[in-house]
Design an enzyme around this catalytic site. Structure first.
Site, PDB file in Angstrom:
ATOM      1  N   PRO A  24      45.485  44.068  36.568  1.00 20.81           N
ATOM      2  CG  PRO A  24      46.094  44.651  34.402  1.00 20.81           C
ATOM      3  CD  PRO A  24      45.000  43.990  35.179  1.00 20.81           C
ATOM      4  CD  GLU A  25      46.946  44.530  42.612  1.00 21.97           C
ATOM      5  OE1 GLU A  25      47.542  45.137  43.528  1.00 21.97           O
ATOM      6  OE2 GLU A  25      46.638  43.324  42.705  1.00 21.97           O
ATOM      7  CE  LYS A  57      43.248  48.460  41.174  1.00 23.15           C
ATOM      8  NZ  LYS A  57      42.450  47.269  41.568  1.00 23.15           N
ATOM      9  CG  HIS A  69      41.358  37.095  23.017  1.00 27.34           C
ATOM     10  ND1 HIS A  69      40.103  36.577  22.765  1.00 27.34           N
ATOM     11  CD2 HIS A  69      42.141  36.047  23.388  1.00 27.34           C
ATOM     12  CE1 HIS A  69      40.123  35.270  22.993  1.00 27.34           C
ATOM     13  NE2 HIS A  69      41.336  34.922  23.364  1.00 27.34           N
ATOM     14  NE  ARG A 113      37.503  36.569  32.914  1.00 29.83           N
ATOM     15  CZ  ARG A 113      37.315  36.358  34.215  1.00 29.83           C
ATOM     16  NH1 ARG A 113      38.357  36.364  35.044  1.00 29.83           N
ATOM     17  NH2 ARG A 113      36.101  36.151  34.700  1.00 29.83           N
ATOM     18  NE  ARG A 126      39.513  40.317  44.607  1.00 29.82           N
ATOM     19  CZ  ARG A 126      39.894  41.563  44.371  1.00 29.82           C
ATOM     20  NH1 ARG A 126      39.127  42.582  44.713  1.00 29.82           N
ATOM     21  NH2 ARG A 126      41.058  41.812  43.788  1.00 29.82           N
TER      22      ARG A 126
END
Length: 287
Positions: free
Chosen positions: A2-3, A60, A100, A119, A273
């Site tokens: 997420p940005e 962020k 999760h 994750r 990237r």
């Protein structure tokens, strides 16, 4: 990951849904998701009886101001970084928890705020009210200016870029240069500017930086208005997807035709990237 637009969308949702409701308790289902305090028991004790009075975003990071129902004045801050796959979901208590789920806050009225993270790179902090944020959330102290802040200008960009040989895409990803910009929107900004992602930072002029500055703000504004991008794990606080993905010009569109010229969108690796671009609209120029 997420940005800025995704985190801003979550922040606005939290401000709309969670304020002035007393926290009845908390659960930490995965200890390493709690960055501070180290003790789960301390977290549960300190957050119980507090209420959230406002959320804000820095880069962020998310920060929720806490007030105690037992004492006047600030009680601390609830901090969160979603990292790669984190979600903050506001849901009724009787709804089945996602597999999760890592941290849960119980609110009066039968609601829960759930931190879900596949994750497990995301983190939650309970910050003391009498300590600067950056002393505990050390990443905050390394952030550059906000893209919509008064100190983020074309002149600032030019001064930071003119002596660097880094590829322009890599420079835009540096959170010390500008806070909140990430892989998705750096690709989109460079497309709208017509700049190849491998272009050396010291090749940009002040006029180029004026265009970059303009397109950073315009692209992020459009993405916020669309509720962010849901290519994988990101969800708004109510669990719905963001809508910017269907508007993306290059990100995630490798092998598809450019929406402007029809040339096939390319993807390369750059500094570990991915970078997506249109070879026709973003030619690699020798300056």
């Amino acid at each position: 990951m997420p940005e800025l637009p995704e985190v801003e969308t979550v922040c606005r949702g939290l401000n709309r849904l969670t304020l002035e409701q007393t926290i009845g308790g908390g659960e930490v289902l995965l200890d390493r998701s709690l960055a501070y305090p180290v003790s789960v028991e301390d977290f549960q004790k300190q957050i119980t009886g507090c209420r959230l009075v406002g959320w804000q975003r820095r880069g962020k990071y998310l920060l929720g101001e806490l007030r105690s129902n037992q004492a006047p004045g600030p009680a601390g801050w609830l901090g969160c970084h979603l990292r790669m796959t984190g979600q903050l979901l506001w849901t009724e208590r009787d709804q089945q928890r996602p597999r999760h789920t890592r941290v849960v806050l119980h609110f009066e009225g039968g609601w829960e705020l759930r931190f879900v993270d596949t994750r497990t790179f995301g983190k939650v902090w309970l910050l003391p009210g009498d300590r600067p944020w950056a002393e505990v959330m050390t990443g905050l102290g390394q952030l550059g200016p906000e893209p919509f802040g008064a100190d983020f200008t074309a002149e600032y960009l030019y001064e930071k870029l003119k002596s660097s040989r880094r590829p322009l895409k890599n420079a835009l990803l540096d959170q010390r240069l500008v806070a909140g910009l990430g892989n998705i929107y750096a690709d989109e900004v460079l497309f709208f500017c017509g700049f190849h992602p491998t272009m050396a930072s010291n090749q940009v002029s002040l006029q180029d930086c004026e265009l970059i500055h303009q397109q950073i703000q315009a692209t992020l504004t459009a993405a916020i208005e669309a509720g962010g991008t849901s290519f994988s794990d990101y969800r708004q606080v109510t669990g719905i997807n963001g809508n910017y993905g269907g508007m993306a010009q290059v990100y995630g569109r490798e092998g598809e035709p450019c929406r402007h010229c029809g040339t096939v969108i390319a993807k390369i690796k750059l500094g570990g990237r991915s970078a997506h671009f249109c070879p026709q609209c973003q030619p690699k120029l020798e300056r």
